[in-house]
Motif scaffolding. Structure first.
Motif, short mmCIF file in Angstrom:
data_model
loop_
_atom_site.label_atom_id
_atom_site.label_comp_id
_atom_site.label_asym_id
_atom_site.label_seq_id
_atom_site.Cartn_x
_atom_site.Cartn_y
_atom_site.Cartn_z
N GLN A 4 61.09 -95.05 92.68
CA GLN A 4 61.76 -95.76 93.59
C GLN A 4 63.39 -95.84 92.87
N ALA A 5 64.01 -95.43 93.75
CA ALA A 5 65.45 -95.03 93.10
C ALA A 5 66.46 -96.29 93.81
N SER A 6 67.30 -96.76 93.05
CA SER A 6 68.18 -97.70 93.34
C SER A 6 69.54 -97.60 92.77
N GLY A 7 70.46 -98.44 93.11
CA GLY A 7 71.78 -98.55 92.37
C GLY A 7 72.79 -97.83 93.11
N GLY A 8 72.61 -97.32 94.28
CA GLY A 8 73.77 -96.67 95.15
C GLY A 8 74.56 -97.96 95.50
N GLY A 9 75.69 -97.29 96.12
CA GLY A 9 76.79 -98.19 96.76
C GLY A 9 78.10 -97.67 97.16
N LEU A 10 79.09 -98.57 97.31
CA LEU A 10 80.30 -98.19 97.67
C LEU A 10 81.27 -98.26 96.23
N VAL A 11 81.80 -97.27 95.90
CA VAL A 11 82.80 -97.42 94.83
C VAL A 11 84.17 -96.59 95.04
N GLN A 12 85.21 -97.06 94.36
CA GLN A 12 86.42 -96.19 94.52
C GLN A 12 86.52 -95.10 93.78
N SER A 16 82.66 -96.27 88.53
CA SER A 16 81.27 -96.04 87.94
C SER A 16 80.29 -96.61 88.62
N LEU A 17 78.99 -95.78 88.52
CA LEU A 17 77.87 -96.54 88.98
C LEU A 17 76.56 -96.00 88.09
N ARG A 18 75.56 -97.01 88.16
CA ARG A 18 74.48 -96.44 87.48
C ARG A 18 73.32 -96.35 88.36
N ARG A 65 80.82 -86.13 83.23
CA ARG A 65 81.08 -87.39 83.93
C ARG A 65 79.95 -88.25 84.04
N PHE A 66 78.56 -87.51 84.10
CA PHE A 66 77.34 -88.12 84.34
C PHE A 66 76.47 -88.02 83.15
N THR A 67 75.71 -88.97 83.01
CA THR A 67 74.73 -88.77 81.99
C THR A 67 73.39 -89.35 82.48
N ILE A 68 72.29 -88.58 82.29
CA ILE A 68 71.01 -88.76 82.28
C ILE A 68 70.13 -89.39 81.01
N SER A 69 69.49 -90.50 81.34
CA SER A 69 68.98 -91.03 80.21
C SER A 69 67.43 -91.56 80.66
N VAL A 77 64.30 -93.76 84.68
CA VAL A 77 65.20 -92.95 84.41
C VAL A 77 66.77 -93.41 85.07
N TYR A 78 67.56 -93.16 84.17
CA TYR A 78 68.90 -93.59 84.77
C TYR A 78 69.92 -92.53 85.03
N LEU A 79 70.80 -92.57 85.70
CA LEU A 79 71.90 -91.65 85.73
C LEU A 79 73.29 -92.35 85.93
N ARG A 80 74.03 -92.34 84.82
CA ARG A 80 75.18 -92.90 84.63
C ARG A 80 76.32 -92.14 85.19
N MET A 81 76.97 -92.61 86.30
CA MET A 81 78.13 -91.75 86.85
C MET A 81 79.46 -92.39 86.49
N ASN A 82 80.30 -91.68 85.76
CA ASN A 82 81.46 -92.13 85.62
C ASN A 82 82.66 -91.26 86.25
N SER A 83 83.92 -91.62 86.22
CA SER A 83 85.01 -90.82 86.69
C SER A 83 84.60 -90.26 88.13
#
Length: 123
Positions: A4-12, A16-18, A65-69, A77-83
């Motif tokens: 089950q994936a979640s956490g998406g959205g609108l960002v400038q 960042s999003l996780r 820019r991205f980090t999987i953990s 499982v997470y995907l941290r997305m920066n920049s």
């Protein structure tokens, strides 16, 4: 294993999003886990992943820019997305499978997929 994936959205741009991928019916530590993405009109592409051994791999476009953990206690499982950039806009999917190092980035190597979560990066 169900994902089950979640956490998406609108960002400038520059934000960042996780993303989260919660697993049930299986233990994430026993699978290779990966994030893929698919933009409109494009093929699904590998973003980041790690084998059950813990070895990680990233697409060149997201390195640094991205980090999987992975949180074994939460079986998530997470995907941290920066920049974030506008070209990161896509539907992001998490996947689980039994892969070898050479197939970690191949969608066909994963029999289990989450439903996708949309990430939109606006300028």
């Amino acid at each position: 294993v169900q994902l089950q994936a979640s956490g998406g959205g609108l960002v400038q741009v520059g934000g960042s999003l996780r993303l989260s991928c919660a697993a049930s019916g299986g233990t994430v530590s026993r699978y290779s886990m990966a994030w893929f993405r698919q933009a409109p009109g494009k093929e699904r592409e590998f973003v980041a992943g790690f084998r059950w051994t813990g070895t990680t791999s990233y697409a060149d476009s997201v390195k640094g820019r991205f980090t999987i953990s992975r949180d074994n206690a939460e079986n998530t499982v997470y995907l941290r997305m920066n920049s974030l950039k506008s070209e990161d806009t896509a539907v992001y999917y998490c996947a689980a499978g039994q892969t070898i190092a050479s197939t970690l980035g191949r969608p066909g190597a994963y029999p289990n997929w989450g439903q996708g979560t949309l990430v939109t990066v606006s300028s």
